[in-house]
Design a protein around this motif. Sequence first.
Motif, mmCIF file in Angstrom:
data_model
loop_
_atom_site.group_PDB
_atom_site.id
_atom_site.type_symbol
_atom_site.label_atom_id
_atom_site.label_comp_id
_atom_site.label_asym_id
_atom_site.label_seq_id
_atom_site.Cartn_x
_atom_site.Cartn_y
_atom_site.Cartn_z
ATOM 1 N N THR A 124 0.763 -1.165 -0.073
ATOM 2 C CA THR A 124 0.055 0.160 0.042
ATOM 3 C C THR A 124 0.790 1.418 0.030
ATOM 4 N N ASN A 274 -3.432 2.537 7.158
ATOM 5 C CA ASN A 274 -3.595 3.095 6.064
ATOM 6 C C ASN A 274 -3.178 4.636 6.087
ATOM 7 N N ASN A 277 0.789 4.719 6.351
ATOM 8 C CA ASN A 277 1.140 4.442 5.251
ATOM 9 C C ASN A 277 1.158 5.577 4.051
ATOM 10 N N GLY A 304 -6.791 2.812 -4.062
ATOM 11 C CA GLY A 304 -6.648 1.489 -3.309
ATOM 12 C C GLY A 304 -5.727 0.439 -4.233
ATOM 13 N N ARG A 308 -6.514 -5.336 -0.739
ATOM 14 C CA ARG A 308 -6.101 -4.375 0.344
ATOM 15 C C ARG A 308 -7.351 -3.542 0.808
#
Length: 448
Positions: A124, A274, A277, A304, A308
């Motif tokens: 990601t 996320n 990330n 995305g 995931r």
Amino acid sequence: MNLNQIHNVYFIGIGGIGMSALARYFKAIGKNVSGYDKTPTILTNELIESGISIHFEDSIDLIPKDYFAENTLVIITPAVPKSHSEWNYFLERDYVVKKRAEVLGIITKDTFCFAVAGTHGKTTTSSILGHILYESGADVTSFLGGIVENYNSNLIGTGKTVTVVEADEFDRSFLHLHPNIACVTSMDADHLDIYGDDEAIKASFKEFADKVADKNDLFVINGLPLEGITVGANDDSKFVAHNIRIEDGWYVFDVKTPTENIKDLRFGLPGKHNLTNALLALAMARTFGTPTESIAKALATFKGVRRRFSFQIRKPDFVYIDDYAHHPTEINAVHQAVSELYPGQKVLAVFQPHLFSRTKDFADDFAKSLSQFDEVLLLDIYPARELPMEGVTSQWLLNKIENPNKKLVQKNELISLLKASDAPVIVTIGAGDIGEMVSEIKNALDAK
């Protein structure tokens, strides 16, 4: 090794997510590309549609006759057994045979290389970074471990001077890379079949981090035992997200960097993992010199990565999400994101364990993370490259799960059980061939 002198590239294990990105790259730059894989998949179908020849039988007769030792590069995946007849054919005839990580090292050595390392979050983070750089006009090629929804590919761009790669810790592959800017997302215990213990994994990450000479170009999640620029949320990091809120399913947040305050960034992927990330990708891109406005725009348009936390069905009264999670920490992250988005709703999780060794090493942690869901359907362990281990079974894992709403199921009965469920949120989880069932599950649940 001079890649300009290579006319043909042959892959043994071409359907792997990392291998297929390299296959797309070599096809894009005009090489003849073909290869072998054990079974057809969605990925191999996509490669065949792009003009790459693939066969599914280990047979030296199927190797193209004009692939000579002097003009052919052979790339192998560590998942292929040493008894593989095609592999031995190439070795016995002195072909250049290299692992995927070695080839990535060769490709990226003469570029400005961004490397994303970590036991979780690599795909990601590198996909967000690749998207930011590509959208900002950088001369970039990104080799990714997942299919990015924006591009329907695990290869972004065809640039020659800047590269983005996932720095894979498996088999210490990331030590072949030459990063200019790098990050480490996490350092949890994993691949103990390779490393032996947690300390050996940490030592390997330290060796990778030492490849970045200037620690101002190394970004680490706050709390990791590495020297570098810290990244985090609501803490004392150098790059820190704060004023975090959820608006219409989006994260909206501010970021304080060493040089500026960025307001009202928007990012669409759920889950605090996320968010960090995205923050790592922002920190690396900003350090590279990408304008703040370009980063903000790219974060808001990032759709995305396939598998995931991928929404397959998103209706007001029913949601189906698919995720590649195959480690307890990743399953915890999926649960956190689902709980944040759908508080108080019943969540049914389908999990397919990946590897006997990983199931054995983390059985208690798997049981704990799975017990958080309201209901659990457990599939048999996906062996991948491994042979069975005595006593290590899904039934053994199921017995450890404390949640009473649990059941061991076979793949052929899964869809009928899901159709009969009253759960408004269903999540499929795992890195094995459960990913091949997602489309069928989606169609069945869409029609119910």
